[in-house]
Design an enzyme around this catalytic site. Structure first.
Site, PDB file in Angstrom:
ATOM      1  N   ARG A 286       3.977  10.605   4.135  1.00  0.00           N
ATOM      2  CA  ARG A 286       3.670  10.946   2.749  1.00  0.00           C
ATOM      3  C   ARG A 286       4.754  11.891   2.254  1.00  0.00           C
ATOM      4  O   ARG A 286       5.387  12.603   3.033  1.00  0.00           O
ATOM      5  CB  ARG A 286       2.300  11.617   2.651  1.00  0.00           C
ATOM      6  CG  ARG A 286       1.142  10.766   3.151  1.00  0.00           C
ATOM      7  CD  ARG A 286      -0.172  11.547   3.061  1.00  0.00           C
ATOM      8  NE  ARG A 286      -1.310  10.760   3.498  1.00  0.00           N
ATOM      9  CZ  ARG A 286      -1.781  10.738   4.750  1.00  0.00           C
ATOM     10  NH1 ARG A 286      -1.180  11.482   5.677  1.00  0.00           N
ATOM     11  NH2 ARG A 286      -2.817   9.993   5.077  1.00  0.00           N
TER      12      ARG A 286
ATOM     13  N   LYS B 263      -3.079  15.201   5.756  1.00  0.00           N
ATOM     14  CA  LYS B 263      -4.210  15.730   5.004  1.00  0.00           C
ATOM     15  C   LYS B 263      -5.147  16.484   5.942  1.00  0.00           C
ATOM     16  O   LYS B 263      -5.355  16.101   7.078  1.00  0.00           O
ATOM     17  CB  LYS B 263      -4.964  14.574   4.334  1.00  0.00           C
ATOM     18  CG  LYS B 263      -4.147  13.847   3.275  1.00  0.00           C
ATOM     19  CD  LYS B 263      -4.949  12.721   2.644  1.00  0.00           C
ATOM     20  CE  LYS B 263      -4.159  12.014   1.559  1.00  0.00           C
ATOM     21  NZ  LYS B 263      -4.923  10.890   0.945  1.00  0.00           N
TER      22      LYS B 263
ATOM     23  N   HIS C 269       5.253   6.621  -2.470  1.00  0.00           N
ATOM     24  CA  HIS C 269       4.190   5.820  -1.876  1.00  0.00           C
ATOM     25  C   HIS C 269       4.629   4.373  -1.695  1.00  0.00           C
ATOM     26  O   HIS C 269       4.139   3.675  -0.808  1.00  0.00           O
ATOM     27  CB  HIS C 269       2.933   5.895  -2.740  1.00  0.00           C
ATOM     28  CG  HIS C 269       1.709   6.217  -1.955  1.00  0.00           C
ATOM     29  ND1 HIS C 269       1.601   7.343  -1.162  1.00  0.00           N
ATOM     30  CD2 HIS C 269       0.534   5.551  -1.804  1.00  0.00           C
ATOM     31  CE1 HIS C 269       0.413   7.361  -0.573  1.00  0.00           C
ATOM     32  NE2 HIS C 269      -0.248   6.278  -0.950  1.00  0.00           N
TER      33      HIS C 269
ATOM     34  N   ARG D 105       6.128   4.146   1.601  1.00  0.00           N
ATOM     35  CA  ARG D 105       5.068   4.183   2.615  1.00  0.00           C
ATOM     36  C   ARG D 105       4.381   2.824   2.722  1.00  0.00           C
ATOM     37  O   ARG D 105       4.117   2.333   3.826  1.00  0.00           O
ATOM     38  CB  ARG D 105       4.075   5.284   2.240  1.00  0.00           C
ATOM     39  CG  ARG D 105       2.940   5.509   3.219  1.00  0.00           C
ATOM     40  CD  ARG D 105       2.223   6.804   2.845  1.00  0.00           C
ATOM     41  NE  ARG D 105       0.866   6.881   3.349  1.00  0.00           N
ATOM     42  CZ  ARG D 105       0.518   7.319   4.551  1.00  0.00           C
ATOM     43  NH1 ARG D 105       1.462   7.696   5.414  1.00  0.00           N
ATOM     44  NH2 ARG D 105      -0.744   7.393   4.919  1.00  0.00           N
TER      45      ARG D 105
ATOM     46  N   HIS E 105      -4.143   7.335   9.024  1.00  0.00           N
ATOM     47  CA  HIS E 105      -5.406   6.986   8.380  1.00  0.00           C
ATOM     48  C   HIS E 105      -6.564   7.313   9.323  1.00  0.00           C
ATOM     49  O   HIS E 105      -6.516   6.982  10.504  1.00  0.00           O
ATOM     50  CB  HIS E 105      -5.451   5.493   8.040  1.00  0.00           C
ATOM     51  CG  HIS E 105      -4.596   5.130   6.869  1.00  0.00           C
ATOM     52  ND1 HIS E 105      -4.178   3.841   6.623  1.00  0.00           N
ATOM     53  CD2 HIS E 105      -4.077   5.885   5.862  1.00  0.00           C
ATOM     54  CE1 HIS E 105      -3.441   3.822   5.521  1.00  0.00           C
ATOM     55  NE2 HIS E 105      -3.371   5.043   5.050  1.00  0.00           N
TER      56      HIS E 105
ATOM     57  N   TYR F  88      -3.494  -3.488   3.976  1.00  0.00           N
ATOM     58  CA  TYR F  88      -2.132  -4.003   4.122  1.00  0.00           C
ATOM     59  C   TYR F  88      -2.115  -5.397   4.724  1.00  0.00           C
ATOM     60  O   TYR F  88      -1.188  -6.163   4.501  1.00  0.00           O
ATOM     61  CB  TYR F  88      -1.299  -3.045   4.987  1.00  0.00           C
ATOM     62  CG  TYR F  88      -1.055  -1.713   4.342  1.00  0.00           C
ATOM     63  CD1 TYR F  88      -0.087  -1.561   3.354  1.00  0.00           C
ATOM     64  CD2 TYR F  88      -1.811  -0.607   4.690  1.00  0.00           C
ATOM     65  CE1 TYR F  88       0.127  -0.350   2.748  1.00  0.00           C
ATOM     66  CE2 TYR F  88      -1.599   0.624   4.083  1.00  0.00           C
ATOM     67  CZ  TYR F  88      -0.630   0.745   3.119  1.00  0.00           C
ATOM     68  OH  TYR F  88      -0.424   1.951   2.507  1.00  0.00           O
TER      69      TYR F  88
END
Length: 310
Positions: A158, A182, A254, A257, A280, A289
């Site tokens: 990110r 995150k 993004h 990414r 994730h 994806y």
């Protein structure tokens, strides 16, 4: 013909409540009024005259009617249908709370889930063109820009993870980098040779020229004043490189990414491996994806297989 006066009155009271008590915007009220008028017409067709005659099956049937359309209305997409169902659910909930009805038949009818938007990945040729464009002309800042973009695409990081990197987070011996994602979660991901070479060139030839008394200790990517490069500035670096490369698609951090993930899956990587690389928490997030790669396969099949052509 069913007397719908009671329904019409209840809807009017609810809309007044939304306007006065909730202060909804005029456009929102217009949408609610239109949606509930259609709902009242549907209930009248079912022979309903009062709210307590409405059943859960009727509300579910109304949702089906929205999705299928009728002689006077085209089919609604999931987003528009969901908005209408939300209006109906709010109406019935208010009716019970205000004493206009004793039962809420709509509470268990869930709005349709909007279709997942597929991530937009760039073809490899566009990514390579952007990386090359970031290197021109050969300046201190160009070395930094190339290193930054190589890290973004080479690790799937990110933008916040990339600009937050410290020099010590990169292990050139093991070819790994420590990313802080995150919720302060950390993950160790591999770094490819192109990214390692670009970062090495930046650290030896460019970063020493950017260091100043205000430079945070160990910060990897620096701006022209010696501070840590910001997310906004990094975004601008990528957009400018995309423009110089002649890439017409929308480009953002993004996007790189997404491209990282899609290109890995296209190359045969397991979705759970990609999940770990992206950081994730759930594989469900990563599986979107796989829809992209299925679309790619379908397109190739349609154009290449002799029995797939029209």
């Amino acid at each position: 013909m069913t007397d719908t006066a009671a329904l019409t009155r209840a809807i009017s009271i609810y809309l007044d409540h939304l306007a006065v008590e909730r202060g909804l915007a005029v456009n929102t009220l217009t949408s609610y009024r239109r949606d509930l008028r259609r709902y009242a017409e549907y209930l009248a067709e079912q022979g309903v005259g009062t709210l307590d005659q409405v059943t859960e099956a009727m509300v579910a049937g109304f949702l089906m009617r929205l999705r299928e359309g009728d002689g006077n209305h085209p089919p609604l997409g999931s987003t528009s249908a969901a908005r209408t169902v939300v209006a109906v659910r709010g109406f019935h909930k208010f009716a019970v709370a205000d004493g206009l009805a004793t039962l809420d038949p709509a509470g268990a009818v869930k709005p349709p889930t909007p279709a997942k938007r597929l991530p937009k990945a760039l073809p490899l040729s566009d990514v390579e063109a952007i990386l090359e464009a970031a290197s021109a002309p050969d300046t201190i800042l160009a070395l930094r820009d190339r290193a930054l973009l190589e890290v973004l695409y080479g690790t799937g990081a990110r933008i916040s993870e990339a600009v937050g990197l410290d020099i010590d987070d990169l292990d050139t011996v093991d070819a790994t980098v420590l990313l802080r994602g995150k919720g302060s979660k950390e993950r160790l991901v591999p770094v490819g040779a192109y990214a390692l070479d670009a970062v090495a060139a930046y650290l030896t030839r460019a970063r020493p020229e950017l260091v100043s008394p205000r430079t945070p200790a160990g910060a990897m990517f620096l701006n022209a004043r010696g501070g840590r490069l910001s997310r906004q500035s990094s975004w601008a670096v990528l957009v400018k490189a995309g423009e110089r490369a002649g890439v017409t698609r929308d480009v953002s951090p993004h996007t790189l990414r997404h491209s990282f993930a899609t290109h890995l899956l296209d190359g045969g990587a397991d979705v759970r491996v990609v999940q770990e690389l992206l950081g994730h928490a759930s594989v469900t997030t990563t599986q979107v994806y796989t829809l992209v790669t299925v679309d790619n396969l379908r397109e190739v099949f349609a154009t290449a297989h002799p029995r797939a052509r029209d």
